[in-house]
Design an enzyme around this catalytic site. Structure first.
Site, PDB file in Angstrom:
ATOM      1  CD  GLN A   1     -16.124   5.845 -28.893  1.00 43.86           C
ATOM      2  OE1 GLN A   1     -15.487   5.730 -27.849  1.00 43.86           O
ATOM      3  NE2 GLN A   1     -17.046   4.985 -29.238  1.00 43.86           N
TER       4      GLN A   1
ATOM      5  CG  HIS B   1     -12.473   7.826 -26.879  1.00 45.53           C
ATOM      6  ND1 HIS B   1     -11.540   6.923 -27.318  1.00 45.53           N
ATOM      7  CD2 HIS B   1     -13.169   7.183 -25.920  1.00 45.53           C
ATOM      8  CE1 HIS B   1     -11.648   5.774 -26.655  1.00 45.53           C
ATOM      9  NE2 HIS B   1     -12.642   5.915 -25.798  1.00 45.53           N
TER      10      HIS B   1
ATOM     11  CG  ASP C   1     -10.993   6.233 -21.989  1.00 42.39           C
ATOM     12  OD1 ASP C   1     -10.223   6.023 -21.036  1.00 42.39           O
ATOM     13  OD2 ASP C   1     -11.948   5.487 -22.268  1.00 42.39           O
TER      14      ASP C   1
ATOM     15  CD  GLU D   1     -14.103   7.466 -20.190  1.00 41.66           C
ATOM     16  OE1 GLU D   1     -14.564   6.303 -20.241  1.00 41.66           O
ATOM     17  OE2 GLU D   1     -14.413   8.363 -21.009  1.00 41.66           O
TER      18      GLU D   1
ATOM     19  CG  ASP E   1     -14.486   3.575 -18.529  1.00 40.68           C
ATOM     20  OD1 ASP E   1     -15.449   2.801 -18.430  1.00 40.68           O
ATOM     21  OD2 ASP E   1     -13.750   3.597 -19.534  1.00 40.68           O
TER      22      ASP E   1
ATOM     23  CD  GLN F   1     -18.343   5.288 -20.695  1.00 42.72           C
ATOM     24  OE1 GLN F   1     -18.867   4.906 -21.735  1.00 42.72           O
ATOM     25  NE2 GLN F   1     -17.055   5.202 -20.492  1.00 42.72           N
TER      26      GLN F   1
ATOM     27  CE  LYS G   1     -17.304   1.791 -21.122  1.00 43.93           C
ATOM     28  NZ  LYS G   1     -15.891   1.371 -21.199  1.00 43.93           N
TER      29      LYS G   1
END
Length: 415
Positions: free
Chosen positions: A172, A194, A238, A274, A308, A330, A332
């Site tokens: 990212q 990212h 993202d 994302e 996400d 994701q 996380k």
């Protein structure tokens, strides 16, 4: 082998805690800081130093196992636990966790992790960051007691027989999405970049044009810098809900139109988006993402949508996967609490045919990243996040190198 003593120390993470709500409300970047007042409870500034707690497990034979408690960059947002500060939570660990673990036999990671997950204080479960770090330490302790790698403990206890291999690593960029993309390409990152598209006006464009130009630039940059045509990274961007903000959270046709344009611009590389929208609530987010996923699939758009926001816990991941809200989820890692839940989440996604992205946050530590690599080697998700840090240098090195160490040791053991 028994646990003799639990020891804690405060530490720093690889990034910062950011007040996401304040940023979305217009807090402006000023160098590495933000100008503006914090909005989320517990924050003293829109951006403040990330904190961690190392939990050390002293074994009877003198070995020391450890794990790191860490919370995500956007703590307190999207239904998450509050800001995690070491001085507030070391006393909690020493009062409520240490007495429970000290003297325990190190026979089973799963059993000890379940005990940690079950601890309650004033009727509430422990902060996710505490459960995350303590169970890391427990896994390391069991591995040391059994003279195994952590990934071997997971494989044995969950009945897995993985074909140990290198897992695609996702890097990212942070806001430095151009220079860091160059680094990713030169290092051969499997998935990138990212891009941190968290503002409509300055990063997406009200009509999506800013992000579209970036995707075109990134495509051309990969082709220009790669050594040969076999390098075909996945473009994973993202957008922090900004596509929904620009085109309408429930305007699935307009969002799909725009996403199709991005996918075409990304060719010949595969595109993942994302967090296309943020509906500000769990059920609404699931329904919106499921509807957009269905629209993308109906049109045959060559893009994968990644869940996400509002998909934080193991229960959330099952909920989104069951309802096909996204092509990939994701996981996380700090949000799930105990790392046993990470294992369960990856295996559940694979069972349901949903892409498993073992993610996390830039706001972790080298230790939490290393333990996560061991989990991934045992469960084999579709990709793993390079962490900590918002960039490509530290996080990619830590995750890649730990993966290579594991593979080298397993090769000798299995020779």
């Amino acid at each position: 082998m028994k646990i003799k003593k639990i020891i804690c120390s405060g530490g720093r993470t690889g990034f910062f805690f950011d007040d996401q709500r304040a940023i979305k409300k217009g807090a402006k970047a000023d160098g590495s800081a933000y100008i503006g007042a914090p909005v989320t409870d517990g924050f003293k500034a829109v951006r403040q130093a990330g904190e961690s707690i190392s939990v050390m497990v002293l074994l009877e034979d003198g070995q020391v196992a450890y794990g790191d408690c860490a919370a995500v960059q956007y703590s307190g947002a999207g239904g998450r636990d509050p800001l995690f500060l070491a001085e507030d939570f070391i006393p909690v660990i020493m009062e409520h966790v240490a007495p429970m673990l000290e003297g325990k036999e190190l026979n089973s990671f799963r059993e000890l992790a379940a005990e940690v997950e079950a601890v309650q204080v004033d009727g509430k479960r422990l902060h996710t960051a505490i459960r995350y770090g303590v169970t890391q330490a427990v896994l390391d302790a069991v591995a040391k007691a059994k003279k195994q790698l952590m990934c071997e403990v997971i494989a044995d206890e969950y009945g897995l027989k993985p074909e140990y291999r290198q897992i695609p690593i996702f890097t990212q960029s942070g806001d430095n999405r151009y220079d860091n993309s160059d680094k990713m390409i030169m290092k051969g990152a499997d998935v990138l970049p990212h891009a941190l598209i968290n503002n409509v006006d300055t990063k997406l464009g009200k009509d999506g044009s800013i992000l579209l130009e970036y995707v075109k630039w990134l495509r051309d940059r990969i082709i220009a810098l790669r050594h040969d045509e076999t390098y075909q990274p996945v473009l994973h961007i993202d957008v922090y809900g900004t596509i929904g903000m620009a085109f309408g959270v429930n305007n699935y046709e307009a969002m799909a139109d725009y996403i199709a344009t991005l996918a075409e611009a990304a060719k010949p590389f595969k595109l993942r988006i994302e967090g296309p929208m943020d509906s500000e609530e769990r059920e609404a987010q699931m329904k919106a993402l499921a509807a957009l996923t269905a629209e993308v699939d109906r049109r045959g758009i060559d893009v994968e949508l990644v869940a996400d926001e509002w998909c934080n816990t193991l229960e959330d991941i099952k909920y989104f996967a069951d309802n096909k809200a996204g092509h990939m989820v994701q996981i996380k890692t700090p949000d799930l609490g105990g790392i046993n839940n990470i294992v369960e989440a990856v295996l559940y996604c694979k069972e349901k045919g949903i892409g498993a992205y073992q993610g996390g946050t830039c706001n972790e530590t080298d230790r939490s990243a290393q333990v996560c690599v061991n989990l991934a080697m045992a469960t084999q998700p579709d990709q793993i996040l390079a962490k900590p840090g918002m960039g490509v240098d530290e996080g990619y090195m830590i995750v890649y190198n730990e993966m290579q160490r594991i593979l080298a040791q397993l090769a000798v053991k299995n020779a």
